[in-house]
Design a protein around this motif. Structure first.
Motif, PDB file in Angstrom:
ATOM      1  N   GLN A 179       2.729  -8.378   6.370  1.00 19.01           N
ATOM      2  CA  GLN A 179       3.419  -9.289   7.294  1.00 19.01           C
ATOM      3  C   GLN A 179       2.408 -10.020   8.181  1.00 19.01           C
ATOM      4  OE1 GLN A 179       6.772 -10.175   7.711  1.00 19.01           O
ATOM      5  NE2 GLN A 179       6.888  -9.211   5.691  1.00 19.01           N
ATOM      6  N   VAL A 180       1.390  -9.305   8.656  1.00 23.21           N
ATOM      7  CA  VAL A 180       0.357  -9.938   9.482  1.00 23.21           C
ATOM      8  C   VAL A 180      -0.420 -10.958   8.653  1.00 23.21           C
ATOM      9  CG1 VAL A 180      -1.710  -9.546  10.887  1.00 23.21           C
ATOM     10  CG2 VAL A 180       0.182  -7.906  10.978  1.00 23.21           C
ATOM     11  N   MET A 181      -0.728 -10.599   7.407  1.00 24.26           N
ATOM     12  CA  MET A 181      -1.454 -11.519   6.529  1.00 24.26           C
ATOM     13  C   MET A 181      -0.623 -12.770   6.254  1.00 24.26           C
ATOM     14  SD  MET A 181      -4.257 -12.162   4.935  1.00 24.26           S
ATOM     15  CE  MET A 181      -5.176 -10.639   4.753  1.00 24.26           C
ATOM     16  N   LEU A 182       0.670 -12.600   6.074  1.00 21.07           N
ATOM     17  CA  LEU A 182       1.562 -13.744   5.872  1.00 21.07           C
ATOM     18  C   LEU A 182       1.459 -14.706   7.048  1.00 21.07           C
ATOM     19  CD1 LEU A 182       3.852 -14.916   4.041  1.00 21.07           C
ATOM     20  CD2 LEU A 182       5.454 -13.668   5.489  1.00 21.07           C
ATOM     21  N   HIS A 183       1.431 -14.163   8.246  1.00 26.37           N
ATOM     22  CA  HIS A 183       1.276 -14.971   9.459  1.00 26.37           C
ATOM     23  C   HIS A 183      -0.081 -15.693   9.464  1.00 26.37           C
ATOM     24  CE1 HIS A 183       1.043 -16.136  13.652  1.00 26.37           C
ATOM     25  NE2 HIS A 183      -0.036 -15.381  13.784  1.00 26.37           N
ATOM     26  N   LEU A 184      -1.141 -14.991   9.080  1.00 23.90           N
ATOM     27  CA  LEU A 184      -2.482 -15.601   9.066  1.00 23.90           C
ATOM     28  C   LEU A 184      -2.600 -16.712   8.036  1.00 23.90           C
ATOM     29  CD1 LEU A 184      -4.696 -12.394   9.433  1.00 23.90           C
ATOM     30  CD2 LEU A 184      -4.360 -14.193  11.137  1.00 23.90           C
ATOM     31  N   LEU A 185      -1.776 -16.643   6.993  1.00 24.24           N
ATOM     32  CA  LEU A 185      -1.813 -17.675   5.942  1.00 24.24           C
ATOM     33  C   LEU A 185      -0.854 -18.817   6.222  1.00 24.24           C
ATOM     34  CD1 LEU A 185      -2.077 -15.388   2.783  1.00 24.24           C
ATOM     35  CD2 LEU A 185      -3.904 -16.692   3.886  1.00 24.24           C
ATOM     36  N   GLY A 186      -0.251 -18.829   7.418  1.00 21.01           N
ATOM     37  CA  GLY A 186       0.588 -19.953   7.807  1.00 21.01           C
ATOM     38  C   GLY A 186       2.078 -19.673   7.808  1.00 21.01           C
ATOM     39  N   GLY A 187       2.469 -18.479   7.399  1.00 22.44           N
ATOM     40  CA  GLY A 187       3.887 -18.119   7.413  1.00 22.44           C
ATOM     41  C   GLY A 187       4.271 -17.536   8.765  1.00 22.44           C
ATOM     42  N   SER A 188       5.373 -16.818   8.768  1.00 19.11           N
ATOM     43  CA  SER A 188       5.798 -16.187  10.021  1.00 19.11           C
ATOM     44  C   SER A 188       6.134 -14.716   9.763  1.00 19.11           C
ATOM     45  CB  SER A 188       6.997 -16.916  10.626  1.00 19.11           C
ATOM     46  OG  SER A 188       8.060 -16.909   9.716  1.00 19.11           O
ATOM     47  N   ILE A 189       5.935 -13.926  10.783  1.00 15.19           N
ATOM     48  CA  ILE A 189       6.182 -12.487  10.688  1.00 15.19           C
ATOM     49  C   ILE A 189       7.681 -12.230  10.775  1.00 15.19           C
ATOM     50  CG2 ILE A 189       5.841 -10.273  11.864  1.00 15.19           C
ATOM     51  CD1 ILE A 189       3.114 -11.287  12.766  1.00 15.19           C
TER      52      ILE A 189
END
Length: 199
Positions: A36-46
């Motif tokens: 989930q944190v990686m998703l946020h770092l790649l431009g998504g949202s947690i």
């Protein structure tokens, strides 16, 4: 002690404090949490509902969850920034007190997404605005009311840039042939410096 993922500096105290919180989460749920944190770092949202489920067994309070997200964000971002491979990162996390199986779970997420994260950070770092449009034209003025004869080309340049997500700004200027050559030389020099820094 110095750590590669911290740029060969000591690990910040606040990250050390969060290692004990991360240690309370099971290895499977830590991997899902880190995704989930990686998703946020790649431009998504947690998805905070999922994050709450992953941390429910550890009985973490909301402030602990936020701090854990910040710690994982710091670890992943710095690992990409300093190009630390998962083996080194795993060893360093274990030295900080994170159990081996949890360190391996975190590193699997980094292995799966490391290249994308590095590219994303490289693309978005030190960028204040993005260029949306670039136009130019050459005007050749033969004469004007101020001078009888000019016979010099003038370059008109228009740059539209996006300052923030919702605000665009247009910049126009004109320059002579000599000034344009100086501008191009400066841009080539700056581009070469950026390329050398990224190697």
């Amino acid at each position: 002690m110095r750590f590669r993922f911290c740029g060969d500096l000591d690990c910040p105290d606040w990250v050390l404090a969060e290692i004990s919180i991360l240690s309370r989460i099971s290895s499977v749920k830590l991997k899902l949490f880190c995704q989930q944190v990686m998703l946020h770092l790649l431009g998504g949202s947690i998805d905070y509902n999922k994050v709450n489920k992953f941390t429910a067994d550890a009985k973490l309070e909301i402030n602990d969850i936020k701090a854990a997200i910040a710690a994982v964000d710091f670890i992943f971002t710095n690992s990409a920034k300093y190009q630390v491979n998962s083996e080194i990162l795993s060893n360093e996390l274990q030295q900080l007190g994170l159990p081996k199986e949890l360190a391996i779970s975190m590193c699997k997420v980094l292995d799966e997404n490391g290249e994308k994260l590095y590219s994303n950070l490289k693309q978005n770092s030190l960028r204040l605005s993005r260029m949306e449009r670039f136009d130019w034209r050459v005007d050749y003025v033969l004469s004007s009311s101020h001078q009888d004869e000019i016979n010099e080309a003038e370059i008109q340049i228009l740059i539209k840039k996006q300052s923030t997500e919702s605000l665009s700004e247009t910049v126009t200027f004109s320059c002579t042939n000599e000034k344009l050559r100086c501008l191009l030389a400066d841009l080539k020099y700056a581009y070469k410096l950026i390329e050398d820094l990224s190697l």
